[in-house]
Design a protein around this motif. Structure first.
Motif, PDB file in Angstrom:
ATOM      1  N   ALA A  61       0.837  -1.211   0.000  1.00  0.00           N
ATOM      2  CA  ALA A  61       0.000   0.000   0.000  1.00  0.00           C
ATOM      3  C   ALA A  61       0.863   1.248   0.000  1.00  0.00           C
ATOM      4  O   ALA A  61       0.590   2.230  -0.743  1.00  0.00           O
ATOM      5  N   ASP A  62       1.903   1.231   0.830  1.00  0.00           N
ATOM      6  CA  ASP A  62       2.816   2.384   0.861  1.00  0.00           C
ATOM      7  C   ASP A  62       3.503   2.568  -0.503  1.00  0.00           C
ATOM      8  O   ASP A  62       3.721   3.709  -0.962  1.00  0.00           O
ATOM      9  N   ASP A  63       3.832   1.430  -1.129  1.00  0.00           N
ATOM     10  CA  ASP A  63       4.496   1.505  -2.428  1.00  0.00           C
ATOM     11  C   ASP A  63       3.571   2.111  -3.494  1.00  0.00           C
ATOM     12  O   ASP A  63       3.996   2.973  -4.281  1.00  0.00           O
ATOM     13  N   TYR A  64       2.295   1.667  -3.518  1.00  0.00           N
ATOM     14  CA  TYR A  64       1.343   2.231  -4.493  1.00  0.00           C
ATOM     15  C   TYR A  64       1.096   3.713  -4.224  1.00  0.00           C
ATOM     16  O   TYR A  64       0.978   4.527  -5.150  1.00  0.00           O
ATOM     17  N   GLN A  65       1.043   4.065  -2.944  1.00  0.00           N
ATOM     18  CA  GLN A  65       0.833   5.472  -2.608  1.00  0.00           C
ATOM     19  C   GLN A  65       2.032   6.304  -3.050  1.00  0.00           C
ATOM     20  O   GLN A  65       1.874   7.426  -3.572  1.00  0.00           O
ATOM     21  N   SER A  66       3.217   5.754  -2.866  1.00  0.00           N
ATOM     22  CA  SER A  66       4.432   6.470  -3.299  1.00  0.00           C
ATOM     23  C   SER A  66       4.458   6.610  -4.819  1.00  0.00           C
ATOM     24  O   SER A  66       4.849   7.671  -5.361  1.00  0.00           O
ATOM     25  N   ARG A  67       4.025   5.539  -5.507  1.00  0.00           N
ATOM     26  CA  ARG A  67       3.992   5.607  -6.969  1.00  0.00           C
ATOM     27  C   ARG A  67       3.000   6.675  -7.455  1.00  0.00           C
ATOM     28  O   ARG A  67       3.285   7.436  -8.408  1.00  0.00           O
ATOM     29  N   ALA A  68       1.841   6.698  -6.802  1.00  0.00           N
ATOM     30  CA  ALA A  68       0.837   7.702  -7.195  1.00  0.00           C
ATOM     31  C   ALA A  68       1.392   9.107  -7.016  1.00  0.00           C
ATOM     32  O   ALA A  68       1.193  10.003  -7.866  1.00  0.00           O
ATOM     33  N   SER A  92      -2.779   8.958 -15.777  1.00  0.00           N
ATOM     34  CA  SER A  92      -3.394   7.629 -15.896  1.00  0.00           C
ATOM     35  C   SER A  92      -2.683   6.622 -14.986  1.00  0.00           C
ATOM     36  O   SER A  92      -3.317   5.824 -14.284  1.00  0.00           O
ATOM     37  N   ALA A  93      -1.345   6.681 -15.000  1.00  0.00           N
ATOM     38  CA  ALA A  93      -0.560   5.776 -14.136  1.00  0.00           C
ATOM     39  C   ALA A  93      -0.815   6.089 -12.671  1.00  0.00           C
ATOM     40  O   ALA A  93      -0.887   5.193 -11.817  1.00  0.00           O
ATOM     41  N   SER A  97      -2.254   3.504  -9.801  1.00  0.00           N
ATOM     42  CA  SER A  97      -1.578   3.283  -8.514  1.00  0.00           C
ATOM     43  C   SER A  97      -2.527   3.549  -7.350  1.00  0.00           C
ATOM     44  O   SER A  97      -2.554   2.814  -6.351  1.00  0.00           O
ATOM     45  N   GLU A  98      -3.326   4.624  -7.488  1.00  0.00           N
ATOM     46  CA  GLU A  98      -4.298   4.934  -6.428  1.00  0.00           C
ATOM     47  C   GLU A  98      -5.366   3.839  -6.322  1.00  0.00           C
ATOM     48  O   GLU A  98      -5.787   3.474  -5.210  1.00  0.00           O
ATOM     49  N   ALA A  99      -5.788   3.277  -7.468  1.00  0.00           N
ATOM     50  CA  ALA A  99      -6.780   2.207  -7.450  1.00  0.00           C
ATOM     51  C   ALA A  99      -6.213   0.966  -6.759  1.00  0.00           C
ATOM     52  O   ALA A  99      -6.893   0.320  -5.948  1.00  0.00           O
ATOM     53  N   MET A 100      -4.962   0.620  -7.087  1.00  0.00           N
ATOM     54  CA  MET A 100      -4.332  -0.540  -6.440  1.00  0.00           C
ATOM     55  C   MET A 100      -4.141  -0.290  -4.954  1.00  0.00           C
ATOM     56  O   MET A 100      -4.275  -1.211  -4.133  1.00  0.00           O
ATOM     57  N   HIS A 101      -3.839   0.962  -4.614  1.00  0.00           N
ATOM     58  CA  HIS A 101      -3.700   1.318  -3.198  1.00  0.00           C
ATOM     59  C   HIS A 101      -5.006   1.069  -2.463  1.00  0.00           C
ATOM     60  O   HIS A 101      -5.013   0.526  -1.335  1.00  0.00           O
TER      61      HIS A 101
END
Length: 231
Positions: A61-68, A92-93, A97-101
């Motif tokens: 979750a932290d990784d997806y948030q960082s990516r977003a 879009s990316a 990332s936010e959706a995966m988060h």
């Protein structure tokens, strides 16, 4: 399926046949305790696995948030460079990332709920296990007392006592028969050996007394006898 439902299925599958066969209640109690302890181990293992999974999901979750956040920064940079196409791709990316988060957060919520439920169930099961162990100790004591009472009552009502008394009575009768056999030798002889010795002793006493009487009266009689002869 809850922990207690699963535990009930496990226990019932093993206990129903034992109860139908009237097995030792202490064995049943030990089996219940063993099943509860095994269930505790199983639930703790599951909880530990869920906790480890939650840590992994938290990192994701932290990784997806960082990516977003990174894609948001890149979108701004693209706009500053008049690259709207790149800004659109970055946004879009960022949304992906936010959706995966959000997906990961929902998974974490499910695991948190499972861990909380496991903690609650473990607390209840541990309490029930402690209660079962205490009752088992009481059951053991009651069983010992009951077995002692049964043993005493069996000794009181057991035929072994009557058999022993009967054997003793037969022994007495055997001794009586032996004594009677000895006494039977005196039958038909007129007098017993003891009575004959008693008679001899009585005769001796009579003879002694008769001799004494003769000595007392013997002289006059003897003189009268001589006079009669001379006449």
């Amino acid at each position: 399926m809850g922990i207690f439902s699963r535990m009930g299925d496990i226990i019932n599958s093993n206990l129903n046949s034992m109860i139908d066969k009237a097995e030792d209640p202490e064995k049943i109690a030990r089996l219940i305790i063993q099943e509860m302890e095994d269930t505790l181990v199983e639930v703790r293992t599951d909880a530990a696995r869920n906790i480890a999974e939650r840590k992994e999901l938290s990192r994701r979750a932290d990784d997806y948030q960082s990516r977003a956040s990174d894609w948001a920064t890149k979108a701004e940079l693209a706009l500053t460079k008049d690259r709207e196409d790149l800004a659109r791709g970055a946004l879009s990316a960022k949304q992906q990332s936010e959706a995966m988060h959000e997906v990961v957060l929902k998974e974490i919520d499910i695991i948190d709920e499972a861990v909380a439920k496991a903690d609650e169930d473990l607390s209840k099961l541990q309490s029930k296990l402690n209660e079962a162990k205490a009752k088992h100790k009481a059951l053991l004591m009651r069983g010992q007392v009951a077995r002692g009472q049964i043993k005493v009552r069996q000794q009181l009502s057991d035929n072994k006592v009557e058999d022993a008394l009967s054997r003793y009575a037969r022994m007495e009768r055997k001794v009586d028969e032996l004594e009677a056999h000895v006494e039977s030798f005196d039958l038909g002889a007129g007098e017993t050996l003891e009575s004959q010795f008693a008679a001899l002793a009585a005769d001796e006493a009579i003879e002694s007394e008769l001799a004494a009487l003769k000595a007392k009266v013997g002289t006059p009689k003897a003189a009268n006898g001589d006079k009669k002869k001379a006449g």
